[in-house]
Write an enzyme that holds these catalytic residues in place. Sequence first.
Site, PDB file in Angstrom:
ATOM      1  N   ARG A 188       1.023  -1.128  -0.171  1.00 15.09           N
ATOM      2  CA  ARG A 188      -0.036  -0.040  -0.400  1.00 15.09           C
ATOM      3  C   ARG A 188       0.633   0.911  -0.158  1.00 15.09           C
ATOM      4  O   ARG A 188       0.420   2.045  -0.357  1.00 15.09           O
ATOM      5  CB  ARG A 188      -1.236   0.289   1.429  1.00 15.09           C
ATOM      6  CG  ARG A 188      -2.165  -0.595   1.082  1.00 15.09           C
ATOM      7  CD  ARG A 188      -2.993  -1.000   2.429  1.00 15.09           C
ATOM      8  NE  ARG A 188      -4.371  -0.990   1.977  1.00 15.09           N
ATOM      9  CZ  ARG A 188      -4.839  -1.842   2.383  1.00 15.09           C
ATOM     10  NH1 ARG A 188      -4.997  -1.680   3.875  1.00 15.09           N
ATOM     11  NH2 ARG A 188      -6.192  -2.080   2.107  1.00 15.09           N
ATOM     12  N   GLY A 201      -6.873  -7.442   0.375  1.00 15.42           N
ATOM     13  CA  GLY A 201      -7.068  -8.414   1.547  1.00 15.42           C
ATOM     14  C   GLY A 201      -5.980  -9.109   1.324  1.00 15.42           C
ATOM     15  O   GLY A 201      -5.325  -9.462   0.879  1.00 15.42           O
ATOM     16  N   GLY A 218     -11.959  -4.380   1.179  1.00 16.98           N
ATOM     17  CA  GLY A 218     -13.589  -4.436   1.598  1.00 16.98           C
ATOM     18  C   GLY A 218     -14.084  -3.484   0.633  1.00 16.98           C
ATOM     19  O   GLY A 218     -15.443  -3.671  -0.145  1.00 16.98           O
TER      20      GLY A 218
HETATM   21  C1  3PG Z   1      -8.446  -1.941   5.105  1.00 18.11           C
HETATM   22  O1  3PG Z   1      -7.545  -2.524   5.362  1.00 18.11           O
HETATM   23  O2  3PG Z   1      -9.435  -2.884   4.601  1.00 18.11           O
HETATM   24  C2  3PG Z   1      -8.419  -0.679   4.545  1.00 18.11           C
HETATM   25  O3  3PG Z   1      -7.783   0.403   5.652  1.00 18.11           O
HETATM   26  C3  3PG Z   1      -9.520  -0.370   5.498  1.00 18.11           C
HETATM   27  O4  3PG Z   1      -9.025  -0.839   7.177  1.00 18.11           O
HETATM   28  P1  3PG Z   1     -11.089  -0.828   8.103  1.00 18.11           P
HETATM   29  O5  3PG Z   1     -11.579  -1.812   7.625  1.00 18.11           O
HETATM   30  O6  3PG Z   1     -10.844  -0.688   8.916  1.00 18.11           O
HETATM   31  O7  3PG Z   1     -11.903   0.297   7.766  1.00 18.11           O
END
Ligand code: 3PG
Length: 413
Positions: A42, A359, A382
């Site tokens: 990232r 992810g 997400g």
């Molecule tokens: C992630 O890791 O998917 C983003 O940085 C968002 O993080 P969060 O799910 O803790 O809001």
Amino acid sequence: MAKTLDGIKSIEQFDLEDKRLFLRLDLNVPLDDQGRIADDTRIRAALPTIQCAIEKGAKIVLASHLGRPKKMPEDRAKNSLEPVADYLNEALNKEILLVEEPRSDATKALLAGLKPSQIILLENLRFDPGEEKNDREFAQVLASFSDVYINDAFGASHRAHASIVALPELMEKKGIGFLMKKEIEMLDRIKYNPAPPFLAILGGAKVSDKIVVLEKLLETSQGILIGGAMAYTFLSAQGIPVGTSLVEKEKLNFARDLLSRLSLREKKFLLPIDHVIVKSIKDPSTAKVTESTSIPDGWMGVDIGPKTRAQYAAEIAKAKTIFWNGPMGVFEVKELSEGTFGVAKAIAQSSSFNVVGGGDSAAAAEASGVADKFTHISTGGGASLEYLEGAKLPGLEAVRFVKRTSDPLEVEV
Ligand code: 3PG
């Protein structure tokens, strides 16, 4: 072609010389036990936008969240952006000052003295309770030291938080960075006009996390391959013995209903036909392959088997468009990684346009050793799923000048 980015400006369009730029990034990277960065994807993905801001002579305020700090001050140390500041220091060959408290007078004084092309990094935005509450007053504090707002935090743009929504709503000059633009362009090719045959590959632990996207992909794709623990819920719904494998009992009815709806349509929906099983996940040396789709009592499915791998690879080779989200098994354990890595390699060898959701799947793609062969690996887990499900991303809508009245999915495909 969808016009998702209509009415949204890009960083290149702004005169940033001597301007205070608030650059929201997703620098939420995993840290190991020693607090070192375990995966810098990232941060690397954010560098082109930061470089652009430096070249344009902006006074740069970088901001991000890290982790989900809940109890303060206990959670402060392990969620600090300090390792990220050190990383950026080295990567940009520039001194990056980490600023503890955006609300304090000291911060305001520091910001006032910022020179063109200098950079400061605000400490984890989630240390302030206003961030997750999308608090307007906290956003006003951030706006007070910003002339231009740029969102390049694709991975966090599904969150209606202060730095993502309330802040740009207060700003006149706002837009997106290079990463956000690329993510949306890539995902739009999956969401709105995937070249057929379009194959979706879904894995991971839970059916419940994927219900909405599954329904959406059933409409837009020509086929879906299922792996990971979510497969056992579907197999169990068909009455196939799955031993001690993870099954979401409360989702059995959904699985049954979906399978019966599918039986009326000519939609390819493939479940594993064999499995790698273990007695206990703690003892991967017990791993063996099943003869058939059934899993014996006392054994647990932890990866797709070799017949499934071959079948899935053959489907992947035929696809022109692929979206992959979720590992096929416990890929972090060597003995249980072949299914996931097999899928990754088959995608890498295919001539498809392919996108990997962020992810776990992004981590699996990296671990497979073929990450550089994918068309695009999303930095948002997400966020990419919510976007494909059909949701508008709050972070994108907040920087749009002309509001869209409808989702392009409904008006043009
Ligand atoms: C992630 O890791 O998917 C983003 O940085 C968002 O993080 P969060 O799910 O803790 O809001």
